[in-house]
Design an enzyme around this catalytic site. Structure first.
Site, PDB file in Angstrom:
ATOM      1  N   ALA A 239       0.837  -1.205   0.000  1.00  0.00           N
ATOM      2  CA  ALA A 239       0.000   0.000   0.000  1.00  0.00           C
ATOM      3  C   ALA A 239       0.869   1.252   0.000  1.00  0.00           C
ATOM      4  CB  ALA A 239      -0.924  -0.011   1.212  1.00  0.00           C
ATOM      5  N   GLU A 242       2.676   1.505  -3.765  1.00  0.00           N
ATOM      6  CA  GLU A 242       1.751   1.511  -4.898  1.00  0.00           C
ATOM      7  C   GLU A 242       0.915   2.791  -4.918  1.00  0.00           C
ATOM      8  OE1 GLU A 242       1.039  -0.463  -7.462  1.00  0.00           O
ATOM      9  OE2 GLU A 242       2.311  -2.203  -7.064  1.00  0.00           O
ATOM     10  N   SER A 244       1.456   5.700  -3.268  1.00  0.00           N
ATOM     11  CA  SER A 244       2.253   6.928  -3.373  1.00  0.00           C
ATOM     12  C   SER A 244       2.761   7.134  -4.796  1.00  0.00           C
ATOM     13  CB  SER A 244       3.433   6.870  -2.399  1.00  0.00           C
ATOM     14  OG  SER A 244       2.977   6.946  -1.068  1.00  0.00           O
ATOM     15  N   CYS A 350      -5.996   5.880   6.833  1.00  0.00           N
ATOM     16  CA  CYS A 350      -4.684   5.415   6.375  1.00  0.00           C
ATOM     17  C   CYS A 350      -3.577   5.730   7.379  1.00  0.00           C
ATOM     18  CB  CYS A 350      -4.362   6.055   5.028  1.00  0.00           C
ATOM     19  SG  CYS A 350      -2.721   5.629   4.403  1.00  0.00           S
ATOM     20  N   GLU A 359       5.894  12.631   0.673  1.00  0.00           N
ATOM     21  CA  GLU A 359       6.461  12.143  -0.588  1.00  0.00           C
ATOM     22  C   GLU A 359       5.932  12.947  -1.764  1.00  0.00           C
ATOM     23  OE1 GLU A 359       6.688   7.948  -1.499  1.00  0.00           O
ATOM     24  OE2 GLU A 359       6.460   7.477   0.622  1.00  0.00           O
TER      25      GLU A 359
END
Length: 404
Positions: A239, A242, A244, A350, A359
């Site tokens: 998670a 993928e 980000s 999340c 990021e």
């Protein structure tokens, strides 16, 4: 009702025009039962109010399939390697979920995430050093994915030599369709075997990384089991990188389609922190939340749902609902903070939201500063979307820029 129940919301035709279709569905039937031939019937929830209701109500809409029937839980188990990668908190509800969340939160702290900020910048700079003289790259494979997999791997303490294997395993697991069962089983076996060996190594010889912290964390005598630990690390890897990577791709794609917004952010990088929220709202990499199980006969959005049915909350559609903000189909990078559900809501919010925001902000600011005149290197109609259940992101995004 303009849509038949045989409408396939996973088809290329639908996904290519997803937001247009979602707008029509919100207007006509914000809770829609799709029954295409050869697929399980699935309720899709597209209205913001209804999506929020689903995400907050874990009594009626469960992530844990054993609350419907113990045989459903076996679907998550099967081979031991598959069980070792599915025994995580996203597949739990209630106290079982809270226990895992408390333990993981003790290791995956905001302090640990913030400490990565300078390193994220270094990784972005290094990746652009390699391509800048060429004046072109595929933003997805040469920037977004290498950046995100390196960040999460370094945070966890995964050796650099193994990161390409991680990317290959996670691609197979999140996509699944298009691969035969033997290939998937081999992938699960390799991934689980690697993770279990790494866990045993870190328990015996802890180092300064997240795997070691997770292996050592304890609260009131409770620790993560080997299976829970393996699953949690796998979840963070899959998670974490993928979503980000796809979000970086989505954001750049949107900015290239809105050159005035791109120019403003290039000239005023301090705007990027708030712009990130608008980009997350406008085209989230998490298009749909994970499947829920209806635990009791109930009503939602004027529809009668039956116990045992499957349901998907479409957060990407909810983010474009006028109930969330004015002019939701307009990208406005100077918009005051507008609510969105790209990281979920409620108990399953999340865990990596802060890391994902960092990021995205660093990746975009570095790219716009290093690559003047950034533009698409292909016809916009040539951009294709990856077929990955729940996620949304370009399969490739060829870009070019001016080289002195």
């Amino acid at each position: 009702m303009p849509y038949e129940r045989t409408l396939d919301l996973n088809s290329d035709a639908f996904r290519g025009e997803a937001y247009r279709h979602y707008a029509t569905l919100r207007q006509a039937s914000p809770v829609f039962l799709s029954q295409p031939e050869g697929q399980l019937p699935m309720w899709y929830v597209t209205g913001a109010r209804e999506v929020e209701e689903v995400l907050l109500d874990t009594e009626r809409f469960a992530r844990d399939p054993s609350r419907i029937d113990p045989r459903f839980a076996a679907m998550l188990g099967g081979e031991q390697s598959i069980a070792f990668l599915n025994d995580h908190m996203l597949n739990r509800d209630g106290e079982s979920h809270r226990r895992l969340r408390r333990l993981v939160n003790k290791a995956f702290t905001l302090k640990a995430v913030n400490a990565m900020r300078p390193r994220i910048g270094q990784i972005a700079e290094t990746l652009l050093d390699a391509v800048q003289p060429d004046g072109r790259m595929d933003l997805v494979s040469e920037y977004a994915f290498p950046l995100s997999i390196t960040v999460i791997a370094e945070l966890l303490g995964v050796p650099a030599r193994d990161r390409e294997d991680f990317r290959r395993w996670s691609h197979l697991i999140v996509r699944q369709v298009g691969h035969d069962l033997s290939e998937l089983q081999r992938c699960y076996n390799e991934f689980a075997g690697y993770m279990l060996a790494l866990i045993d190594q870190r328990r015996a010889q802890p180092t300064d990384d997240l795997v070691s912290a997770l292996a050592q964390v304890e609260e009131e005598g409770s620790r993560l089991s080997r299976s829970e630990l393996c699953s949690m690390i796998a979840l963070l890897i899959i998670a974490g990188h993928e979503t980000s990577a796809s979000m970086i791709g989505n954001a750049v794609h949107m900015l290239l389609k809105h050159p005035e917004a791109l120019a403003r952010l290039r000239d005023q990088p301090a705007l990027m922190t708030d712009a990130v929220e608008e980009l997350l709202r406008y085209d989230s990499s998490v298009e749909r939340a994970m499947v829920r199980f209806v635990t009791q006969d109930t009503e939602l959005g004027g529809q009668r749902l039956q116990r045992g049915q499957l349901l998907v909350a479409v957060v990407g559609s909810a983010n474009r609902d006028e109930a969330m903000c004015a002019n939701p189909d307009t990208l406005d990078v100077t918009r005051p903070a507008c609510p969105h559900m790209s990281f979920g809501k409620g108990t399953h919010y999340c865990l990596g939201a802060s890391l994902a925001r960092q990021e995205l902000e660093i990746a975009l600011n570095t790219l716009l500063r290093r690559c003047p005149g950034l533009r698409l290197a292909v016809d916009p109609a040539a951009v294709r979307w990856r077929y990955v259940p729940n996620f949304r992101g370009p399969d490739a995004l060829p870009v070019c820029w001016s080289v002195d």
